[in-house]
Design a protein around this motif. Structure first.
Motif: not given
Length: 602
Positions: A459-461, A474-477, A479, A562-563
């Motif tokens: 997971v990023q962000g 919160r985090w980037d989806e 994919r 993604n939260r």
């Protein structure tokens, strides 16, 4: 006298007893209905015929149920002239002479028209002058009309095919006449040759109009002409229509499939029948095949032939070699070696080849091949990203000869700019026609187990924000195609060291949505010895090291968004949050962490 009256009465009673009046009904034909739709393709030296399996009992055209006994496959071979580079190069010079003659004729006609306009102007001026002077009007000789030539008595008029044949060079004419070719086929071949010559003329950059007959365009050198002619010849299509009546006269039954055995011929839910057509002829006279289906009832009645399909076999490549399948995190990577030649032994360059790739559920039993490359590949490599994980697959690769196109940017044979007006653009031939699929024999890989043991990306962000008594993460989806969702953990600072990468870190019940099952599976999984080489990820379970190290799992059920909102966070504690991604096979990504400081006391 009483006998005639008795006879009349008997006839009247017999007539009434026959039933209602009217014309008699025609007898029931009980003909089977039209056969299913037929398609044909070439695979190596075989023609593959495919059609849907009909039911064993069908309704006839008379509305009566007819029991089918079998399906018959009929075939008719036919000799035909092919457009070859030698023939094209030979006819090209004739085309140049004819175009030059047409240009000269047009020039002569234009000069004659100009002369006639001059004579008309002079006559009009003479008449005007005589009228102005009051003199008698001058007389002029009557124009001589050219009468059309009448056919000589007893002379036979040539047919369209005979005219087309006479326009051919003598060597081509003799070749075609000696090839046992029907007149209709000769006419079709002559039209095809004319179109091919026009395409070659345009492809070589020859002028579309000759404007100076005293400076006629010259053809490029012979080597360039032959190379261009070979390219144009390879774009020709020889599949054509055939009259049903002509087909029925000479076609023969080459196969019969009893309805009771139809399942033995099913491939991918479609009936498939192969017919050997052999290695294609390399010369100018070749053989093509017409095929049709016919259903036969249990009473021996035959259906009408509804559809005829054609196949002109070509020299397809030899099979690819050394096909290998390797399972990667992104899919199954296929690599192979290009065939070096075609069926006739003619060498093939790599840029002349393309490939179709098929996926099979298994290499054993009847193959239900699914084409997974709608557009042929130009390279000997392919990555299948749409396969099903944790299933067994085999792959088949077939080679085809790339049909050349006649586009300007691909032409390296063009001579210097020809003598042509600037307003006359140089035309190019159309896109090559499409016909039956023509492929090499396929090469099938060994069966591979597409086992998903690859972890998702981390997971990023990841961010953590406190508002009132709640913490929002919160985090980037992530994919990836097989993402199952996310798990969220929490630990008071200082937190234990996060575990590093470990192959096979999986959850045994990842596919379930039962909180108790998911929580127990994630927390209480134990290591299983890898004694079964075919064991999937769900059988190679390792203990969840995060919960073992004291992390609190906040998501007993894997979440898809993604939260995440933590509503039970103690604001006086510095928290470390961790999020990991989980795929459908239970593989777990590296943990991503975010630290949230404790609230400052007033």
């Amino acid at each position: 006298m009483s006998q005639p009256r008795i006879t009349t009465l008997a006839l009247t009673l017999a007539t009434v007893a026959c039933g209602s009046y009217g014309d008699p009904l025609p007898p029931l034909q009980l003909l089977p209905p039209k056969p299913p739709l037929l398609t044909v393709a070439q695979r190596g030296t075989e023609a593959l015929l495919r059609f849907d399996a009909p039911p064993s009992a069908v309704m006839s055209a008379d509305g009566v149920l007819v029991d089918l006994d079998r399906i018959e496959i009929l075939a008719l071979p036919q000799r035909y002239p092919a457009v070859t580079a030698d023939v094209l190069a030979l006819v090209l010079d004739r085309e140049r002479r004819e175009r030059l003659e047409e240009a000269r004729t047009a020039v002569e006609a234009a000069e004659e028209a100009a002369a006639q306009r001059q004579r008309d102007a002079e006559m009009a001026a003479a008449i005007a002058a005589a009228e102005a002077a009051g003199e008698p009007l001058p007389t002029f000789p009557e124009p001589i009309d050219q009468e059309p030539e009448e056919p000589v008595e007893g002379e036979e008029l040539l047919t369209e095919a005979e005219i087309a044949i006479r326009r051919l060079p003598s060597t081509v004419r003799q070749l075609w006449r000696g090839g046992s070719i029907t007149p209709d086929t000769i006419l079709e071949a002559a039209d095809r040759l004319d179109q091919a010559v026009d395409d070659l003329w345009d492809y070589l950059g020859m002028p579309t109009a000759i404007v100076d007959v005293n400076r006629p365009p010259s053809l490029p050198d012979a080597i360039r002409v032959v190379e261009a002619a070979g390219r144009v010849a390879r774009t020709r299509d020889y599949e054509t229509n055939l009259d049903v009546g002509l087909f029925e006269e000479d076609a023969e039954v080459v196969g019969s499939i009893p309805l009771a055995q139809i399942n033995d011929y099913l491939r991918g839910g479609v009936v498939q029948f192969s017919h050997q057509v052999g290695v294609p002829d390399p010369g100018a006279i070749r053989t093509r095949y017409f095929f049709a289906l016919r259903t036969v009832s249990t009473r021996g009645r035959e259906s009408d032939i509804d559809r005829i399909v054609a196949l002109a076999p070509s020299a397809v490549p030899l099979p690819p070699a050394a096909v290998q399948a390797t399972v990667l995190a992104s899919g199954v990577l296929l690599m192979w070696e290009a065939p070096a030649a075609d069926l006739l032994g003619v060498d093939l360059d790599a840029d002349e080849l393309e490939y179709n790739v098929y996926r099979l559920p298994t290499a054993e039993g009847p193959p239900d091949a699914t084409l997974i490359t709608p557009t042929p590949l130009s390279e000997a490599v392919f990555l299948d990203t749409a396969m099903e994980w944790n299933e067994r697959h085999a792959y088949e690769v077939r080679a085809i000869v790339r049909t050349p196109t006649l586009e300007d940017e691909e032409l390296a044979l063009r001579p210097a700019a020809p003598v042509t007006p600037a307003a006359q653009p140089t035309a190019t031939a159309a896109t090559p026609p499409t016909g039956p699929r023509k492929e090499s024999v396929g090469v099938v890989t060994d069966t591979v187990r597409v086992e998903d043991i690859f972890t998702p990306p981390a997971v990023q962000g990841l961010s953590a924000v406190r508002a009132a008594s709640r913490v929002t993460l919160r985090w980037d989806e992530v994919r990836i195609r097989d993402l199952r969702g996310y798990r969220v953990y929490r630990h008071a600072a200082p937190a234990p060291e996060l575990p590093g990468p470990l192959a096979g870190l999986v959850y045994p019940a990842v596919a379930g949505d039962d909180p108790e099952t998911d929580a127990a599976g994630a927390d209480d999984a134990v290591e299983a010895p890898e004694t079964d080489p075919d064991a999937g990820p769900a059988r190679r379970q390792l203990r969840n090291r995060l919960t073992t190290d004291g992390w609190d799992m906040l998501t007993p059920v894997i979440i898809s968004e993604n939260r995440f909102i933590d509503s039970l966070s103690d604001g006086s504690v510095e928290w470390v949050y961790v999020v990991e991604a989980v795929d459908e096979s239970g593989n777990v990504s590296l943990a991503a962490a975010a630290t949230l400081p404790a609230e400052e006391k007033p």
